[in-house]
Scaffold this motif. Structure first.
Motif, short mmCIF file in Angstrom:
data_model
loop_
_atom_site.label_atom_id
_atom_site.label_comp_id
_atom_site.label_asym_id
_atom_site.label_seq_id
_atom_site.Cartn_x
_atom_site.Cartn_y
_atom_site.Cartn_z
N THR A 64 0.53 -1.64 -0.15
CA THR A 64 0.33 -0.12 0.48
C THR A 64 1.16 1.38 0.07
O THR A 64 2.16 1.71 0.60
N SER A 554 -11.47 0.92 -2.37
CA SER A 554 -12.95 1.40 -0.95
C SER A 554 -13.45 2.54 -1.35
O SER A 554 -14.92 2.76 -0.28
N GLN A 562 -15.40 -3.38 3.41
CA GLN A 562 -14.17 -3.24 3.26
C GLN A 562 -13.32 -4.64 3.62
O GLN A 562 -12.20 -5.08 3.33
N LEU A 566 -10.95 -6.31 0.80
CA LEU A 566 -9.69 -6.66 1.72
C LEU A 566 -8.96 -8.37 1.18
O LEU A 566 -8.05 -8.51 0.67
N GLU A 583 -3.89 3.75 -1.54
CA GLU A 583 -5.22 4.05 -0.21
C GLU A 583 -4.77 5.34 0.92
O GLU A 583 -3.45 5.37 1.32
N ASP A 585 -6.87 4.21 3.01
CA ASP A 585 -7.93 3.90 3.59
C ASP A 585 -6.84 2.40 5.59
O ASP A 585 -5.96 2.15 5.08
N THR A 588 -7.21 -0.96 5.58
CA THR A 588 -5.95 -1.69 4.61
C THR A 588 -4.57 -1.87 4.58
O THR A 588 -4.16 -2.45 3.88
N SER A 592 -2.20 -4.82 4.97
CA SER A 592 -1.09 -4.61 4.07
C SER A 592 0.72 -5.50 4.65
O SER A 592 1.12 -5.70 5.80
#
Length: 652
Positions: A64, A554, A562, A566, A583, A585, A588, A592
């Motif tokens: 991410t 997202s 969500q 994922l 991202e 979020d 998230t 990661s």
């Protein structure tokens, strides 16, 4: 001829000078270390506001990129990593292919290693085509078309009777009973709605003794120079015999039908000598009540992109541009006589016509309603008669023109055409400024927006037609597919097809799109919905070794979905792909495998890697703004007021 020559001794090699200092590390001459295989390495990225960024992140992970808006994370993910991967892929193609694909500029970067073929899943519109739907984008419709064509149960579009096979003798009996005394031609349809020039075939048919053929509705001799457009759809029907139908020529009719069925793959056409009033017979699928035969059950019959499967009125678009009933209503509280509709003048005459409200009153009396009843209180059936007409029922109307009285009586009696039918008949470009305000794009009245022909809509599988399933939401369609029970030979044919349909519906549900219908038009989707549809399509493709780049997947997704998103990204990673996500979020970031914080601020104050590593390592980095939020030192406060329906502020 041999010659003797003395070998001159080689001069000793000069010692290499040390590489000049250029501010960049000298290239290594030894083999690349393991990091070049297991990691994606970026050195000296200077695209947009990036300041010579060096970065290394592991392959086959969910990585991410985060940071404040404008910090340069998209410049690094999209305009550097993705663009370099695409550029290298295009350079690997032949020069012939590259001339059609164009060139991609090399991003401002010194080196990128460890790249896989890259695929971008961004928030741009998936397709601008009016024919694209959720079903076509995910290829779900392709497998459904195959299922309906193999296991569907056809019925007659006119009477609903179950389609059955006709033997050649039954076809002959029907021709002798229904067409006695008709000068007719017996045709064999050898080409039905297919592209091509058919030069070789036309020559072969002429050599076999056939003299004439009806090509695209025109009878032509086969010894002519026939030039057909290569990329246009054609119909070719060989003329087997021309005769007058009588009972004493039964053997001749039977011979012609047998030959036509053999050449036409079970199809035979009887048509009068003028080439009109076609009647199609089939030894495979024919209506027992004499309404003709269905086309061949093949996947393109259920495709609105094919001339065979598309609705002939809207050409497979599901919409027509015409007069809209709602726009014609002036005031629903008034009656027709008092001005409920726009189309009647103050004198009570319909615009550009000779019919009046008094004529409509006579029609209303026959159908037991009144033109003095307020429009909104009329039954739907009465409104339909006013708008669509009286159908086959005819009336005797009188009207005055130039001091003369005209009456439609006897065989000249006419049916009331309806307001919509009248306006369509009188619409002209010269009257457009007056009538265009009542016109708009509406659902096709023939196919009711399903886009498919009547023959395709008349085929059912497990009690459902294809448009009925496509109009269901993904969640309901998935439940219906999971409840399908196949046995015997149907199980052998359709088991794998049903599994593929179920897989694609599961992917759509997993990315939070269970509320969409498969018939939903692509141009009506939001950016987030389009992105997640493409994501579901990529998961269904089953590719491995790909580097996917996603831009804030997202966005527009409810918090409860969500987790499902994922899981989809992790499934893509577990299949052997590298997933790079831009991202904001928090969930998230924490899920990661690798986190990259770009910043520290936006614009000229950004473009640097503030922190990179596992989410735990970034969280403990003091200089990382993202780390401060992950540690809880900074937070986004819940607003103390919220806007109500009247846009006023209320305390929470």
């Amino acid at each position: 001829m041999a010659t003797n020559s003395k070998k001159t001794p080689r001069k000793p090699a000069k010692a290499r000078r040390p590489a000049a200092k250029t501010g960049r590390p000298a290239a290594k001459t030894s083999a690349a270390p393991a990091i070049g295989v297991t990691h994606v390495v970026v050195k000296g990225a200077r695209e947009h506001n990036l300041k010579g960024v060096d970065l290394s992140f592991p392959r086959d992970t969910l990585t991410t990129f985060t940071g404040v808006s404008g910090s340069g994370k998209s410049s690094l993910a999209y305009h550097t990593i993705y663009q370099e991967g695409q550029r290298r892929f295009l350079e690997s193609l032949s020069s012939y292919a590259r001339q059609f694909l164009g060139r991609m500029e090399k991003p401002k970067v010194d080196m990128v290693e460890g790249l896989s073929p890259t695929v971008s899943i961004d928030q741009k519109s998936t397709s601008h085509s009016a024919r694209s739907t959720v079903g076509t984008l995910t290829e779900t419709l392709d497998f459904m078309r195959l299922l309906w064509s193999r296991l569907g149960e056809p019925s007659c579009p006119d009477c609903g009777a179950q389609i059955e096979s006709w033997s050649p003798d039954r076809i002959v009996d029907s021709i002798l009973v229904e067409h006695t005394g008709l000068a007719a031609m017996v045709l064999a349809p050898v080409v039905r709605e297919r592209k091509g020039e058919y030069r070789k075939e036309l020559v072969e048919w002429a050599q076999k003794g056939f003299v004439r053929a009806r090509i695209d509705g025109v009878v032509r001799r086969l010894d002519e120079d026939i030039q057909l457009e290569r990329y246009a759809y054609h119909n070719i029907e060989l003329i087997i015999d021309r005769l007058t139908i009588r009972k004493n020529v039964r053997s001749r009719v039977a011979e012609a039908v047998e030959q036509a069925v053999q050449l036409g793959d079970g199809l035979c056409v009887i048509v009068d000598a003028k080439g009109e009033n076609d009647r199609l017979f089939s030894t495979q699928r024919s209506c027992p009540n004499g309404h003709g035969a269905l086309p061949e059950m093949e996947p393109r019959l259920f495709s609105f992109n094919s001339p065979i499967g598309a609705c002939s009125r809207c050409d497979g678009l599901g919409e027509t541009f015409g007069f809209v009933p709602d726009l014609l209503v002036n005031d629903p509280d008034k009656s027709i006589r008092d001005g409920a509709l726009h189309v009647f003048t103050d004198q009570g005459r319909i615009v550009y016509g000779r019919l009046t409200i008094d004529h409509l009153a006579a029609v209303a009396k026959a159908f037991k309603f009144s033109v003095d009843t307020p429009w909104k209180k009329l039954k739907k059936s009465a409104q339909k008669i006013v708008l669509r007409g009286s159908g086959k029922q005819k009336f005797e109307f009188s009207w005055q023109r130039k001091s003369q009285l005209f009456t439609s009586s006897g065989s000249d009696r006419i049916a009331f055409p309806g307001v919509l039918g009248h306006l369509e008949n009188v619409y002209r470009p010269s009257r457009a400024r007056h009538l265009d305000r009542f016109r708009a794009s509406t659902s096709c009245p023939d196919c009711e927006g399903s886009r498919l022909s009547a023959a395709a809509r008349a085929v059912s599988f497990q009690g459902q037609s294809l448009p009925e399933v496509l109009d269901q939401t993904v969640d309901k369609a998935l439940a219906w597919v999971q409840a399908i029970k196949l046995t015997g030979n149907a199980k052998k044919i359709g088991c794998d097809i049903v599994i593929e349909i179920e897989r694609r519906l599961v992917f759509l549900a997993d990315v939070g799109l269970g509320y969409l219908t498969l018939s939903r038009r692509a141009k009506t989707l939001s950016g987030g919905e389009s992105q997640r549809i493409r994501l579901a399509a990529q998961v269904g493709a089953g590719l491995r070794g790909i580097l996917y780049v996603l831009d804030e997947p997202s966005i527009g997704l409810h918090a409860r979905d969500q987790q499902r998103l994922l899981k989809t990204l992790e499934a893509l990673r577990d299949r052997g792909n590298t997933v790079v996500v831009v991202e904001h979020d928090e969930e998230t970031m924490l899920r990661s495998d690798f986190l990259v914080d770009v910043g520290p601020q936006a614009g000229v104050h950004g473009g640097e890697i503030v922190a990179s590593g596992t989410p735990a390592e970034v969280r403990e980095t003091p200089a990382s703004l993202t780390g401060q939020y992950l540690r809880g030192e900074l937070s986004v406060p819940m607003p103390s007021t919220r806007r109500s329906k009247d846009l006023g502020a209320q305390k929470i």
